[in-house]
Design a protein around this motif. Structure first.
Motif, short mmCIF file in Angstrom:
data_model
loop_
_atom_site.label_atom_id
_atom_site.label_comp_id
_atom_site.label_asym_id
_atom_site.label_seq_id
_atom_site.Cartn_x
_atom_site.Cartn_y
_atom_site.Cartn_z
N ASP A 172 12.85 55.16 59.31
CA ASP A 172 11.73 55.18 60.25
C ASP A 172 11.33 53.75 60.64
OD1 ASP A 172 9.36 55.45 61.63
OD2 ASP A 172 8.27 56.47 60.02
N PRO A 173 11.48 53.37 61.93
CA PRO A 173 11.13 52.00 62.35
C PRO A 173 9.69 51.60 62.03
CG PRO A 173 12.44 53.07 64.05
CD PRO A 173 12.09 54.14 63.04
N THR A 174 8.77 52.57 62.09
CA THR A 174 7.37 52.26 61.75
C THR A 174 7.25 51.90 60.28
OG1 THR A 174 6.58 53.76 63.47
CG2 THR A 174 5.00 53.12 61.78
N ALA A 175 7.97 52.63 59.44
CA ALA A 175 7.96 52.34 58.00
C ALA A 175 8.64 51.00 57.72
CB ALA A 175 8.66 53.46 57.24
N SER A 176 9.60 50.63 58.54
CA SER A 176 10.26 49.31 58.39
C SER A 176 9.25 48.19 58.56
CB SER A 176 11.38 49.14 59.42
OG SER A 176 12.35 50.14 59.32
N VAL A 177 8.41 48.33 59.57
CA VAL A 177 7.37 47.32 59.83
C VAL A 177 6.42 47.22 58.64
CG1 VAL A 177 5.40 46.73 61.27
CG2 VAL A 177 7.51 47.53 62.34
N SER A 178 5.98 48.36 58.13
CA SER A 178 5.06 48.37 56.98
C SER A 178 5.72 47.71 55.77
CB SER A 178 4.66 49.81 56.64
OG SER A 178 3.95 50.40 57.71
N ALA A 179 6.99 48.03 55.54
CA ALA A 179 7.70 47.47 54.39
C ALA A 179 7.83 45.95 54.51
CB ALA A 179 9.08 48.11 54.27
N VAL A 180 8.21 45.48 55.69
CA VAL A 180 8.38 44.04 55.90
C VAL A 180 7.04 43.31 55.76
CG1 VAL A 180 8.88 42.31 57.67
CG2 VAL A 180 10.50 44.16 57.24
N LYS A 181 5.98 43.89 56.29
CA LYS A 181 4.66 43.26 56.15
C LYS A 181 4.26 43.16 54.68
CE LYS A 181 2.55 44.34 60.63
NZ LYS A 181 1.48 45.10 61.32
N LYS A 182 4.55 44.22 53.91
CA LYS A 182 4.23 44.19 52.48
C LYS A 182 5.02 43.10 51.78
CE LYS A 182 4.39 46.86 48.20
NZ LYS A 182 5.00 45.73 47.46
N LEU A 183 6.30 43.03 52.06
CA LEU A 183 7.15 42.05 51.40
C LEU A 183 6.71 40.62 51.72
CD1 LEU A 183 10.59 43.78 52.02
CD2 LEU A 183 9.50 43.44 49.79
N ILE A 184 6.30 40.40 52.97
CA ILE A 184 5.87 39.06 53.38
C ILE A 184 4.47 38.73 52.85
CG2 ILE A 184 5.16 37.68 55.38
CD1 ILE A 184 7.44 39.03 56.95
N ASN A 185 3.53 39.64 53.04
CA ASN A 185 2.13 39.35 52.73
C ASN A 185 1.74 39.53 51.27
OD1 ASN A 185 1.63 38.80 55.48
ND2 ASN A 185 1.31 40.97 55.91
N GLU A 186 2.34 40.52 50.61
CA GLU A 186 1.97 40.80 49.21
C GLU A 186 2.97 40.21 48.22
OE1 GLU A 186 1.11 44.95 48.52
OE2 GLU A 186 0.20 45.20 50.51
N ASP A 187 4.25 40.39 48.49
CA ASP A 187 5.26 39.92 47.55
C ASP A 187 5.67 38.47 47.79
OD1 ASP A 187 5.43 42.44 46.21
OD2 ASP A 187 6.56 43.20 47.93
N LYS A 188 5.29 37.93 48.97
CA LYS A 188 5.53 36.52 49.29
C LYS A 188 7.02 36.15 49.20
CE LYS A 188 1.01 36.00 49.33
NZ LYS A 188 0.27 35.90 50.60
N VAL A 189 7.86 36.97 49.83
CA VAL A 189 9.30 36.73 49.74
C VAL A 189 9.71 35.49 50.53
CG1 VAL A 189 9.83 39.15 49.32
CG2 VAL A 189 9.81 38.29 51.68
N ASP A 190 10.81 34.87 50.09
CA ASP A 190 11.36 33.69 50.75
C ASP A 190 12.41 34.06 51.78
OD1 ASP A 190 9.99 31.54 49.29
OD2 ASP A 190 11.07 32.34 47.56
N ALA A 191 12.96 35.28 51.69
CA ALA A 191 13.98 35.74 52.63
C ALA A 191 13.95 37.26 52.67
CB ALA A 191 15.37 35.25 52.22
N LEU A 192 14.45 37.80 53.77
CA LEU A 192 14.52 39.25 53.95
C LEU A 192 15.96 39.66 54.22
CD1 LEU A 192 11.50 39.64 56.38
CD2 LEU A 192 11.64 40.76 54.15
N ILE A 193 16.34 40.83 53.69
CA ILE A 193 17.62 41.45 54.02
C ILE A 193 17.29 42.86 54.52
CG2 ILE A 193 19.86 42.23 53.21
CD1 ILE A 193 19.66 40.16 50.96
N GLY A 194 17.75 43.18 55.74
CA GLY A 194 17.45 44.49 56.31
C GLY A 194 16.52 44.33 57.50
N PRO A 195 16.08 45.48 58.07
CA PRO A 195 16.35 46.86 57.70
C PRO A 195 17.76 47.31 58.11
CG PRO A 195 14.30 46.64 58.95
CD PRO A 195 15.06 45.38 59.12
N SER A 196 18.09 48.57 57.77
CA SER A 196 19.43 49.09 58.00
C SER A 196 19.73 49.39 59.47
CB SER A 196 19.65 50.37 57.18
OG SER A 196 19.50 50.14 55.81
N GLY A 197 18.79 49.99 60.19
CA GLY A 197 19.06 50.44 61.56
C GLY A 197 18.74 49.40 62.61
N SER A 198 19.45 49.48 63.74
CA SER A 198 19.20 48.53 64.83
C SER A 198 17.78 48.61 65.38
CB SER A 198 20.22 48.76 65.96
OG SER A 198 21.51 48.43 65.53
#
Length: 368
Positions: A56-82
C-alpha cells in the motif's frame, strides 16, 4: 527487526518491503534478504529496522516517516513497488536520507532532480532492458507490437520508453492497454489487443501481475510472440503461467541463468554466494528482486568508510557524505550487474547488467 548486538549499533538503516499484499512475490524475498546484509562496516555496527507496507503506497509513506522521524535512520532501502517508491522520495529528500529503490521504474531516478539526487536504483533502468528486447524484435522480423502495462509508474514508463524505441526501429506500436495490479480479469484489454493482430505483445508488469495478460491472450488463441520486462523475472512466473508462458522472451539480470554463466562474468561469484546464503537460511532460492536489496547492502558497505571520514552516524553530515560516496561508486560488481554511479546516473548499469533470456521446457534459459 533488530539483529543481535544492535544495542551497540551506530549506523541505522530502514527497510520497507511489501511482504504482504498484491506484490508480495516481490516483497517477501526483499524482506528476507535483510538478514543477509552487512552487520558491521569499518568497525561500525549496523542496525536494520524492517517494516512491511502491505503493498500500500499510503502505508509506505507512513513507514518511511516513522523510520526517518522516530528511528532516525541514516539510509533507506525500499519500498518494493514503483508507485510506493515514487510516493516517498520527497520525504527522504527533505530529511536528507539517501534511499535505495529496488524497483522497476526509471522514474525514481530520471529525470534527475534535487529530490531524486537522494535516490539510487538497484535495478536496471527500463531503457537498458528495452533496448535488448527491441534488438531481438528487429532481428526476428517483427513489424508490429502491442503493449499491455500496469496503470502505474512501472507501466507508464515502459509505454514511454517503448514508444520511442519502437519508433526509432520502424516497428509499429499497434495498441496500448493498461490494467491495475489487483485486477482479476483483463479480458477486455486482451480482446482489443487480439483484434489489432500484432506480431508480438510486450507485457510490462511486475511480479505475479505479469502473468494474467499473457495467459488470457493465450487462452483467446493469440499465436504471436510474447515479451516480458524484468518485472517478470521470478520463478513464480513460470509456476503460475505453466505451458502458457513457454517461449516467452525477456531481458533481465543474469541471476535467472546463473548456471549458464561463464566463471569470468563479474556477477557470477557474488550472485552465487547470495543465492547459496539465502537458500541455506530459508530453504528456497530467492527471486531476483531480493538481490536488489542485497545490492543495496553492497553499495552501503562500499560507501560507509568514506562517509565516516566526514561525519558521525546519526548526523546530517554523515548522511550527506553517504549520499556523495554512493554517487561516486565505480566498478562495483554485485548480483545485478556492475555499478558505475554518476551525478546524472543513479542506477549505473551497463550491458553487463542484463541477459537475454527465454522460457524453455518450463525453465529460464539463456537465449542463444
Amino acid at each position: 527487526m533488530c539483529f543481535a548486538g544492535c544495542a551497540l549499533a551506530q549506523i541505522k538503516v530502514g527497510v520497507v518491503s511489501s511482504a504482504s499484499g498484491p506484490i508480495a512475490l516481490v516483497g517477501i524475498p526483499q524482506k528476507n534478504t535483510v538478514a543477509l546484509l552487512p552487520k558491521e562496516v569499518a568497525g561500525q555496527k549496523i542496525e536494520y529496522f524492517s517494516l512491511d507496507d502491505a503493498s500500500d503506497p499510503t502505508a509506505s509513506v507512513s513507514a518511511v516517516k516513522k523510520l526517518i522521524n522516530e528511528d532516525k535512520v541514516d539510509a533507506l532501502i525500499g519500498p518494493s513497488g514503483s508507485p510506493n517508491a515514487m510516493g516517498v522520495i520527497q520525504f527522504a529528500a527533505e530529511a536528507g536520507v539517501p534511499m535505495f529503490a529496488p524497483v522497476g521504474t526509471s522514474a525514481v531516478v530520471l529525470p534527475m532532480t534535487e529530490q531524486k539526487k537522494w535516490v539510487f536504483k538497484t535495478t536496471q533502468n527500463d531503457d537498458l532492458i528495452a533496448h535488448a528486447l527491441v534488438d531481438h524484435m528487429k532481428a526476428s522480423g517483427i513489424k508490429s507490437v502491442s503493449l499491455i502495462g500496469t496503470a502505474d509508474p512501472y507501466g507508464e514508463n515502459w509505454i514511454k520508453v517503448m514508444t520511442e524505441l519502437l519508433g526509432a526501429a520502424n516497428i509499429k506500436l499497434a495498441t496500448v492497454e493498461t490494467f491495475q495490479r489487483r485486477d482479476t480479469s483483463v479480458t477486455a484489454q486482451a480482446l482489443k489487443t487480439l483484434a489489432a493482430r500484432p506480431d508480438a505483445v510486450l507485457i510490462a508488469a511486475p511480479g505475479s501481475s505479469a502473468v494474467l495478460p499473457q495467459t488470457t491472450l493465450f487462452d483467446q488463441g493469440y499465436k504471436g510472440k510474447f515479451y516480458q520486462t524484468h518485472g517478470a523475472a521470478l520463478d513464480d512466473f513460470l509456476k503460475l503461467g505453466g505451458k502458457k508462458v513457454e517461449g516467452t522472451m525477456l531481458a533481465a539480470s543474469g541471476m535467472l541463468v546463473l548456471s549458464e554463466m561463464p566463471a569470468t562474468n563479474p556477477i557470477k561469484a557474488i550472485a552465487t554466494k547470495y543465492v547459496a546464503d539465502y537458500e541455506r537460511l530459508y530453504g528456497s532460492k530467492p527471486a531476483t528482486f531480493g538481490a536488489n536489496v542485497y545490492d543495496a547492502g553492497l553499495l552501503l558497505q562500499a560507501a560507509i568508510p568514506a562517509a565516516l571520514k566526514r561525519g558521525k552516524p546519526g548526523t546530517p553530515e554523515f548522511r550527506s557524505a553517504l549520499r556523495d560516496a554512493i554517487e561516486q561508486t565505480k566498478e562495483l560488481a554485485a548480483t545485478q550487474g556492475v555499478y558505475n554511479m554518476t551525478a546524472a546516473d543513479h542506477s549505473g548499469f551497463d550491458k553487463r547488467g542484463r541477459e537475454l533470456i527465454t522460457v524453455k521446457n518450463g525453465q529460464w534459459a539463456a537465449f542463444k
